[in-house]
Design a protein around this motif. Structure first.
Motif, PDB file in Angstrom:
ATOM      1  N   UNK A  24       0.849  -1.184   0.000  1.00  6.67           N
ATOM      2  CA  UNK A  24       0.000   0.000   0.000  1.00  6.67           C
ATOM      3  C   UNK A  24       0.883   1.231   0.000  1.00  6.67           C
ATOM      4  N   UNK A  25       0.399   2.317  -0.609  1.00  6.52           N
ATOM      5  CA  UNK A  25       1.158   3.560  -0.614  1.00  6.52           C
ATOM      6  C   UNK A  25       1.411   4.025   0.802  1.00  6.52           C
ATOM      7  N   UNK A  26       2.648   4.362   1.103  1.00 12.27           N
ATOM      8  CA  UNK A  26       2.990   4.919   2.387  1.00 12.27           C
ATOM      9  C   UNK A  26       3.070   3.897   3.502  1.00 12.27           C
ATOM     10  N   UNK A  27       2.794   2.634   3.220  1.00 15.51           N
ATOM     11  CA  UNK A  27       2.836   1.614   4.273  1.00 15.51           C
ATOM     12  C   UNK A  27       4.254   1.104   4.445  1.00 15.51           C
ATOM     13  N   UNK A  28       4.700   0.950   5.683  1.00 14.56           N
ATOM     14  CA  UNK A  28       6.049   0.467   5.948  1.00 14.56           C
ATOM     15  C   UNK A  28       6.068  -1.045   5.868  1.00 14.56           C
ATOM     16  N   UNK A  29       7.066  -1.563   5.176  1.00 12.81           N
ATOM     17  CA  UNK A  29       7.208  -3.018   5.059  1.00 12.81           C
ATOM     18  C   UNK A  29       8.316  -3.481   5.981  1.00 12.81           C
ATOM     19  N   UNK A 212       7.472  19.081 -29.866  1.00 10.55           N
ATOM     20  CA  UNK A 212       7.103  19.830 -28.672  1.00 10.55           C
ATOM     21  C   UNK A 212       7.668  19.170 -27.434  1.00 10.55           C
ATOM     22  N   UNK A 213       8.400  19.954 -26.630  1.00  9.98           N
ATOM     23  CA  UNK A 213       8.899  19.471 -25.348  1.00  9.98           C
ATOM     24  C   UNK A 213       7.877  19.818 -24.274  1.00  9.98           C
ATOM     25  N   UNK A 214       7.507  18.816 -23.468  1.00  7.20           N
ATOM     26  CA  UNK A 214       6.528  19.012 -22.413  1.00  7.20           C
ATOM     27  C   UNK A 214       7.102  18.535 -21.078  1.00  7.20           C
ATOM     28  N   UNK A 215       6.554  19.067 -19.985  1.00  3.65           N
ATOM     29  CA  UNK A 215       7.008  18.694 -18.653  1.00  3.65           C
ATOM     30  C   UNK A 215       5.836  18.114 -17.870  1.00  3.65           C
ATOM     31  N   UNK A 216       6.133  17.152 -16.992  1.00  7.09           N
ATOM     32  CA  UNK A 216       5.111  16.536 -16.164  1.00  7.09           C
ATOM     33  C   UNK A 216       4.650  17.513 -15.088  1.00  7.09           C
ATOM     34  N   UNK A 217       3.328  17.674 -14.972  1.00  9.02           N
ATOM     35  CA  UNK A 217       2.725  18.555 -13.977  1.00  9.02           C
ATOM     36  C   UNK A 217       1.910  17.711 -13.011  1.00  9.02           C
ATOM     37  N   UNK A 218       2.207  17.834 -11.715  1.00  8.62           N
ATOM     38  CA  UNK A 218       1.514  17.054 -10.700  1.00  8.62           C
ATOM     39  C   UNK A 218       1.761  17.695  -9.342  1.00  8.62           C
ATOM     40  N   UNK A 219       1.088  17.186  -8.320  1.00 11.34           N
ATOM     41  CA  UNK A 219       1.258  17.696  -6.970  1.00 11.34           C
ATOM     42  C   UNK A 219       2.527  17.181  -6.332  1.00 11.34           C
ATOM     43  N   UNK A 220       2.664  17.444  -5.027  1.00 14.51           N
ATOM     44  CA  UNK A 220       3.874  17.081  -4.311  1.00 14.51           C
ATOM     45  C   UNK A 220       3.826  15.680  -3.718  1.00 14.51           C
ATOM     46  N   UNK A 221       2.681  15.006  -3.798  1.00 18.20           N
ATOM     47  CA  UNK A 221       2.542  13.674  -3.214  1.00 18.20           C
ATOM     48  C   UNK A 221       3.324  12.644  -4.026  1.00 18.20           C
ATOM     49  N   UNK A 222       3.477  11.451  -3.452  1.00 21.64           N
ATOM     50  CA  UNK A 222       4.188  10.371  -4.137  1.00 21.64           C
ATOM     51  C   UNK A 222       3.265   9.542  -5.024  1.00 21.64           C
ATOM     52  N   UNK A 223       1.996   9.910  -5.105  1.00 20.17           N
ATOM     53  CA  UNK A 223       1.080   9.248  -6.028  1.00 20.17           C
ATOM     54  C   UNK A 223      -0.040  10.222  -6.361  1.00 20.17           C
ATOM     55  N   UNK A 286       4.816   5.104  -6.641  1.00 24.47           N
ATOM     56  CA  UNK A 286       6.137   4.549  -6.394  1.00 24.47           C
ATOM     57  C   UNK A 286       6.128   3.051  -6.641  1.00 24.47           C
ATOM     58  N   UNK A 287       7.109   2.576  -7.415  1.00 24.39           N
ATOM     59  CA  UNK A 287       7.303   1.142  -7.572  1.00 24.39           C
ATOM     60  C   UNK A 287       8.287   0.615  -6.532  1.00 24.39           C
ATOM     61  N   UNK A 288       9.145   1.504  -6.009  1.00 23.25           N
ATOM     62  CA  UNK A 288      10.098   1.122  -4.978  1.00 23.25           C
ATOM     63  C   UNK A 288      10.537   2.365  -4.216  1.00 23.25           C
ATOM     64  N   UNK A 289      10.636   2.239  -2.897  1.00 19.83           N
ATOM     65  CA  UNK A 289      11.095   3.336  -2.042  1.00 19.83           C
ATOM     66  C   UNK A 289      11.749   2.717  -0.817  1.00 19.83           C
ATOM     67  N   UNK A 290      13.068   2.807  -0.716  1.00 20.76           N
ATOM     68  CA  UNK A 290      13.727   2.129   0.390  1.00 20.76           C
ATOM     69  C   UNK A 290      13.440   2.784   1.734  1.00 20.76           C
TER      70      UNK A 290
END
Length: 386
Positions: A24-29, A212-223, A286-290
């Motif tokens: 789960x997002x944000x869950x510690x393993x 055309x060069x474009x940039x990803x626009x999103x919030x500050x969250x990890x998902x 996130x697919x991986x976050x140590x």
């Protein structure tokens, strides 16, 4: 085999079911003290090349920086970095960047159907600190300059056609590129502590001279969800491309990038994460976050170059760490695939599979000497999952 999308979250060492981990997002393993082996089993003792591999796999040295590639008259370049393989009749070609400044560029080594080296040669010269890059569906290699206001160069793996500078892909501290034939776009990472993630949409697919060069626009969250917005001034001067669009999402040190089946993955070294963009749904995660691993034991640190196998496994090379290439399986097993011993002052670069998926090429950028002139390029063969 169709590539499968990774489950959300990070599993370390073995499957979630085996140790009760939560995906789960944000869950510690809660990782075991000694993470278990992946699908190929535990690493064995180091071989004659100093590489620890699972049972059934073997390594050989293909080239060494400053030395003639065996079977050719060509001296291999310093600081080998990003790479890719290209089919060449019944054989294939492995291309490799040179991350030195000045006089970076890229070289290629050609192998026949038996894996015997038949030639080696230069495909790009006179450029600066060529770090990673990416292959295109029309069989060219995009070599990226990891310098301020750096360029992307489109090169010919066969060394017949001259390399071409592609300023339309933006001028910034380029790292890696990955082509998406479905959306007819090229994704680009930026190696800055506040870098962005970009895509380039060519005016004509297969021609990178304009678009055309474009940039990803999103919030500050990890998902969450994301969109793309045009970069007003791709040449990055006087305002850097990463600072031109309000709402652009910033990443801590963009590194490797890989596309397959409506998904693009890229790594960020500053926070040791692997990001996943689900292109069909317009979402990211996130697919991986140590940092989500409780109690230590994370097998993957120092994330850098990334590639994928025909089976659907991701292979992530470490810059430092334990000098490992770790794999992330479609069911979220994260485990070491190989480890290079005796080269702690180096990094692993350029992982790429042969067209058949049964040989893995990569380099130790600085080898045993810790110097750019000590690079070593390897091949690993064995029972890869295909």
């Amino acid at each position: 085999m169709e590539r499968r999308t990774f489950l959300r979250g990070a599993v370390v060492g073995t499957s979630a079911a085996a140790f009760g981990g939560t995906l789960m997002h944000g869950a510690a393993y809660a990782a075991p003290a000694q993470p278990g082996p992946g699908p190929y089993g535990a690493l064995g003792a180091a071989d004659a090349n100093g590489i620890m591999l699972p049972a059934g796999f073997s390594s050989r040295v293909i080239a060494r920086s400053g030395q003639t590639v065996p079977g050719t008259s060509y001296a291999w370049h310093s600081a080998p970095d990003g790479g890719a393989c290209f089919a060449d009749g019944t054989g294939w070609i492995y291309v490799s960047n040179s991350e030195v400044n000045p006089s970076g560029g890229a070289s290629a080594v050609r192998l026949d159907s038996a894996g015997t080296v038949t030639s080696a040669y230069r495909i790009l010269s006179g450029t600066r600190q060529n770090c990673a890059g990416g292959r295109t569906p029309w069989n060219t290699w995009l070599s990226c300059e990891e310098v301020s206001l750096g360029y992307v160069y489109e090169t010919d793996p066969w060394g017949v056609n001259a390399a071409v500078q592609r300023p339309a892909l933006g001028r910034f501290k380029h790292e890696a590129a990955a082509a998406d034939p479905v959306r007819q776009a090229v994704y680009l990472t930026e190696d800055e502590t506040n870098g962005c993630f970009y895509r380039f949409v060519p005016t004509t697919w297969g021609n990178l001279s304009a678009g055309t060069l474009q940039v990803m626009v999103a919030g500050s969250a990890t998902s969450g969800t994301f969109t793309w917005q045009n970069v007003p001034d791709p040449d990055g001067s006087p305002t850097a491309t990463r600072s031109q669009v309000s709402g652009a999402k910033h990443f801590n040190g963009g590194e490797g990038c890989h596309y397959a089946n409506d998904t693009v993955w890229f790594t960020t070294k500053g926070d040791n994460r692997v990001w996943q963009l689900n292109l069909a749904s317009g979402t990211y995660e996130l697919a991986y976050d140590d940092s989500l691993v409780v109690g230590g034991g994370a097998p993957l640190t120092g994330v850098d170059n990334v590639t994928g196998s025909t089976f659907g496994d991701l292979y992530v090379a470490e810059d430092g760490g334990n000098m490992e290439i770790c794999l992330i399986t479609p069911d979220d097993v994260v485990a070491p695939f190989l480890r290079i011993t005796g080269q702690s002052s180096s990094e692993i670069t350029g992982p790429a599979f042969s067209p058949a998926g049964d040989r893995l090429y990569f380099s130790s950028q600085r080898g045993t000497t810790g110097s750019s002139t000590g690079g070593i390029t390897y091949e690993v063969t064995g029972p890869f999952r295909t």
